[in-house]
Write an enzyme that holds these catalytic residues in place. Structure first.
Site, PDB file in Angstrom:
ATOM      1  N   ASP A 144      16.320 -64.266  31.117  1.00 46.31           N
ATOM      2  CA  ASP A 144      15.632 -64.238  32.410  1.00 46.31           C
ATOM      3  C   ASP A 144      14.286 -64.947  32.378  1.00 46.31           C
ATOM      4  OD1 ASP A 144      17.299 -62.950  34.178  1.00 46.31           O
ATOM      5  OD2 ASP A 144      16.631 -60.945  33.614  1.00 46.31           O
TER       6      ASP A 144
HETATM    7  C1  GLC Z   1      16.939 -57.945  30.424  1.00 47.35           C
HETATM    8  C2  GLC Z   1      17.842 -58.146  31.612  1.00 47.35           C
HETATM    9  C3  GLC Z   1      19.021 -59.014  31.279  1.00 47.35           C
HETATM   10  C4  GLC Z   1      18.576 -60.256  30.591  1.00 47.35           C
HETATM   11  C5  GLC Z   1      17.699 -59.959  29.386  1.00 47.35           C
HETATM   12  C6  GLC Z   1      17.140 -61.202  28.740  1.00 47.35           C
HETATM   13  O1  GLC Z   1      17.567 -57.118  29.493  1.00 47.35           O
HETATM   14  O2  GLC Z   1      18.285 -56.923  32.126  1.00 47.35           O
HETATM   15  O3  GLC Z   1      19.733 -59.335  32.444  1.00 47.35           O
HETATM   16  O4  GLC Z   1      19.719 -60.970  30.204  1.00 47.35           O
HETATM   17  O5  GLC Z   1      16.623 -59.153  29.797  1.00 47.35           O
HETATM   18  O6  GLC Z   1      16.156 -61.803  29.506  1.00 47.35           O
HETATM   19  C1  GLC Z   2      11.262 -59.696  32.772  1.00 44.88           C
HETATM   20  C2  GLC Z   2      11.693 -59.273  31.403  1.00 44.88           C
HETATM   21  C3  GLC Z   2      13.156 -59.473  31.210  1.00 44.88           C
HETATM   22  C4  GLC Z   2      13.919 -58.877  32.346  1.00 44.88           C
HETATM   23  C5  GLC Z   2      13.388 -59.354  33.693  1.00 44.88           C
HETATM   24  C6  GLC Z   2      14.096 -58.629  34.795  1.00 44.88           C
HETATM   25  O1  GLC Z   2      11.453 -61.056  32.906  1.00 44.88           O
HETATM   26  O2  GLC Z   2      11.009 -59.948  30.397  1.00 44.88           O
HETATM   27  O3  GLC Z   2      13.539 -58.897  29.990  1.00 44.88           O
HETATM   28  O4  GLC Z   2      15.253 -59.238  32.231  1.00 44.88           O
HETATM   29  O5  GLC Z   2      12.027 -59.111  33.775  1.00 44.88           O
HETATM   30  O6  GLC Z   2      13.780 -59.099  36.047  1.00 44.88           O
END
Ligand code: GLC
Ligand code: GLC
Length: 814
Positions: free
Chosen positions: A487
């Site tokens: 993300d």
């Molecule tokens: C969080 C989110 C997931 C994403 C991950 C890596 O765990 O829930 O959707 O893939 O972060 O950014």
């Molecule tokens: C932030 C976090 C990530 C998560 C995301 C969800 O980017 O670092 O882990 O998946 O928020 O929106």
């Protein structure tokens, strides 16, 4: 250092001192009514949606973090002293404090001044209520005169509004009190058809429903005035902060025990039957009263608890293993499976790290969660798949998340996370292999929940696949969109405004930045889709999906390989991300794990090279780091990943979610030792002895462990709600132990450590129980199987003939 121990026999973790490094929590409920409970009884409850139907209040960012909960106070009416047997809120020096977190229940208790008190908190199956079953025993040599107080704070339903909109909310709280039952009915007089109630099995001496009356001005829950005085005030809340508190007075002879049951619940009435009498404003309690009556009865409560235990015994009984490693056994047999249920139910909504007001159910997350859940309650997995697919957009893309109550995709985070659609294929494939239920593919499912747009689920999968083909970049790799699985790799964001969301800000057209990760995912999804198409008799389509997956594979080889590892991406300038040419972020875990897991580079040695690079550059004693070197400054063109201080979260943290991808990848190369070694590094049970460093619960995975670049290397954060649960479960059970679901039957293909003499397992699969014994007769991974004493070809145990319920499988590894 430990703060408790595993009681595997009882499937419990027993915490033996209340001051754990962080609140160590458990979940109550596994269907519609849920609660979070910490080891000192902190936490809150809700019905289905942690934001919109919050039953009890929780104050964010509180100190201590879990403060506010299901607190019971005992008062010695001779000395006037009062305390809480769960330690908080009064924090007395308790003897024999224990908190037993079990499967769907938590028992917290202690002894103080010769009085022992234990409360069993649980949610009975098929009910929208929770029980607090308190047992108080007088271990003194003389009589004890005690008052017992329950307490909780109601939430005015929408947890977000409850925490902010005081000008309105301080005027809307309303309650009713009848037969000692406290009913919370804020907004019931207007549009709500639901209310909460709090009942007690005993004669209620007094009650309070207005917080200030109980607590007193300028005091806190640590020292409520009315409890100090020994008498609740019978306050009736009009606005302000409605609470529930009962007072029960007991006299206990030496050795005598008493049980008192408190029942907190949520109830709905049909809209035209809200009031009784109908022209009044009084809650209609007709359908609820029998429920309350039932749970005031200790025998019925005991029976409900036994049902819950049996339920979990059955669910966990679907797969049980007996390996030479105690940590593997207890995670697979108990805690990892249990955590998979929690992530399935909660997605990423409600924990002590997810506020319950922020996130709905994630499209990508919920699909992946199925990998660890589908065998437990396949019918619920089926329902979830259809719900998820119904939020898919006609383009094949997906809303990033949807709200559990409405089941509608929400625009809070929007869409265009270009990996999202493929996870639907992965989730459906897992369901099909587990159940064999191909009928799901014909279910009519709408797009974006629009009536009239229904198409068979299979078409949704086709559109998911096509979505990427419609969005290829300059190198023929998939365009990344807002982000892929990571993300925080926001290659089209370019945000320089403080506070802007990295996930929803898009300043670039998105026609250049490409993701090698999505390419790997596409290869996997393409092959899964081809297998599915074949089962529908669509040989040509299957061929074309395979061809497209193969083409993507060669594109990865051509543009996604960086001499010793797979590249991560191309940014908006067409520059490499995750390459030896970069100054920072030279190598990323995601593409090494996922490309190899998908089978890329298995034949030409690149897979092995890539995993060697992981071992050399990313593996630490606490797990495998997301990328190296960490980003030491903010990179406008990379986005959120570089916003985190080095070593945390996606910026070179140990993101436990993708460690199992590497484990699976290692098994694909036959490296059982390495796979299990990686598994053990992040296995919470194996980290129990370093609890003061790890800090999070030793019985569930955390999303992240601080990486090598962090000052707190080895410290975990964000426990419970993480894709780590499903992926680790899937990796260890289906790839390391190799008990793998397939269309043709149960595949047995272990890639275990060389020094294991073997292992045993039982697996309930499509109606038959497989009793599996694996013995090592050589160092390799070649397996010879005997089914019911007869040798078979290959490693797939075909389904037994109809009516046969037990299958004995013996495997010899050479
Ligand atoms: C969080 C989110 C997931 C994403 C991950 C890596 O765990 O829930 O959707 O893939 O972060 O950014
Ligand atoms: C932030 C976090 C990530 C998560 C995301 C969800 O980017 O670092 O882990 O998946 O928020 O929106």
């Amino acid at each position: 250092m430990k703060f408790g121990y595993f009681d595997d026999e009882n499937q419990e973790y027993v915490i033996t001192r209340p001051d754990t490094p962080l609140p160590w929590i458990n979940y109550l409920g596994c269907q519609a009514y849920f609660g979070i409970i910490s080891n000192t009884a902190g936490g809150y409850s809700f019905y289905r949606d942690a934001r919109l139907r919050r039953v009890t209040r929780y104050r964010y960012n509180n100190v201590p973090h879990d403060f506010g909960g299901r607190y019971i106070y005992l008062r010695d009416n001779e000395s006037g002293e009062f305390w809480s047997p769960s330690w908080q809120p009064t924090r007395h020096d308790l003897e024999n404090y224990t908190c037993r977190h079990g499967m769907g229940y938590t028992v917290i208790g202690s002894r103080y001044q010769g009085i022992t008190a234990h409360t069993n908190y649980f949610v009975p199956l098929d009910e929208n209520l929770e029980i607090w079953q308190l047992t108080v025993t007088n271990q003194r040599s003389e009589r004890a005169t005690l008052s017992i107080f329950s307490s909780l704070e109601f939430c005015l339903w929408d947890a977000q509004d409850d925490a902010t909109n005081f000008q309105r909310n301080f005027s809307i709280g309303q309650v009713e009190i009848e037969d000692g039952v406290i009913y919370h009915k804020a907004e019931y007089r207007e549009r709500r058809d639901h209310f909460a109630y709090f009942a007690c099995s005993d004669k209620v001496e007094a009650f309070d429903t207005q917080r200030d009356a109980l607590v007193g001005p300028y005091r806190s829950w640590e020292k409520p005035l009315a409890i100090e005085c020994g008498r609740l005030t019978d306050s009736v809340a009009h606005g302000w902060a409605p609470i529930g508190a009962h007072q029960v007075d007991v006299k206990l002879a030496p050795g005598e025990s008493r049980q008192i049951i408190f029942v907190l619940g949520y109830h709905e009435n049909p809209r035209d039957q809200k009031f009784d009498p109908p022209d009044s404003q009084i809650i209609n309690k007709r359908t609820l009263k029998p429920v309350i009556a039932k749970y005031r009865d200790a025998a019925k409560v005991d029976a409900a608890f036994q049902n819950l235990r049996q339920y979990w015994k059955d669910v966990l009984g679907i797969l049980q293993v007996d390996t030479p490693d105690v940590h593997t056994n207890r995670m697979v047999n108990i805690w990892n499976a249990y955590q998979c249920m929690a992530t399935f139910n909660m997605s990423r909504s409600a924990s002590f790290y997810e506020s319950g007001i922020g996130r709905g159910l994630g499209f990508r997350d919920s699909n992946q969660d199925l990998l660890g859940f589908v065998h437990m309650v396949p019918a619920r997995a089926r329902e979830r798949i259809l719900d998820l697919a119904a939020t898919q957009l006609p383009t094949g893309g997906a809303y990033h998340q949807y709200q559990p109550l409405t089941k509608r995709g929400n625009n809070d985070v929007g869409s265009n996370f270009n990996d999202d659609p493929h996870w639907l294929i992965v989730g459906v494939a897992a369901y099909l292999k587990e159940t064999g239920d191909v009928s799901i593919l014909d279910e009519p499912v709408p797009y974006d929940n629009q009536p009239g747009s229904e198409q068979p689920l299979f078409e949704h999968l086709q559109r998911s696949f096509q979505y990427t083909l419609d969005r290829l970049g300059p190198h023929g790799l998939p365009l990344i969109g807002r982000a892929d699985w990571n993300d925080c790799l926001n290659l089209n964001c370019f945000s320089d405004t403080p506070g802007q969301s990295f996930q929803t800000t898009t300043n670039k057209e998105g026609k250049v930045a490409e993701s090698v990760f999505i390419a790997g995912l596409f290869v996997l999804a393409g092959r899964e889709l081809a297998d599915i198409a074949e089962r529908r008799g669509l040989a040509e389509e299957a061929e074309s999906y395979r061809a497209k997956a193969a083409k993507m594979e060669s594109t990865i080889h051509e543009h996604g390989w960086d001499r010793e590892w797979f590249l991560r991406a191309y940014d908006d300038f067409g520059r490499k991300v995750g390459s030896r040419e970069c100054n920072e972020g030279k190598i990323f875990i995601e593409t090494q794990g996922f490309c190899v897991l998908a089978g890329v580079g298995l034949e030409d040695g690149r897979a092995a090279k890539s995993l060697e690079s992981v071992s050399k550059h990313l593996a630490t004693e606490h797990g495998i780091i997301l990328q190296q070197p960490a980003y030491s400054r903010y990179y406008l063109e990379l986005g959120e990943i570089s916003s985190y201080p080095p070593g945390y979260k996606e910026n070179a943290g140990i993101f436990c979610h993708n460690n199992p991808w590497v484990m699976i990848a290692e098994t694909r190369l036959g490296n059982g030792d390495r796979a299990h070694d990686y598994y053990s590094r992040i296995n919470p049970s194996a980290r129990e002895s370093i609890s003061e460093l790890h800090r999070c619960e030793p019985y569930v995975y955390a999303q992240m462990i601080a990486g090598r670049d962090a000052p707190t290397h080895g410290e975990a954060k964000n426990s419970w709600l993480t894709g780590t649960a499903a992926w680790n479960y899937y990796a260890v059970t289906q790839w390391i132990l190799g008990i793998r679901t397939s269309y043709e039957g149960l595949q047995i293909s272990p890639v275990i450590p060389k020094n294991w003499a073997g292992f045993k397992a039982t697996r309930l699969f499509r109606g038959a129980t497989y009793h599996i014994t694996i013995e090592r007769a050589g160092e390799g991974n070649h397996i010879a199987l005997e089914v019911d004493g007869v040798p078979i070809q290959g490693d797939i145990v075909p389904p037994p003939e109809k009516g046969r319920k037990e299958v004995v499988v013996k495997g010899t590894l050479r």
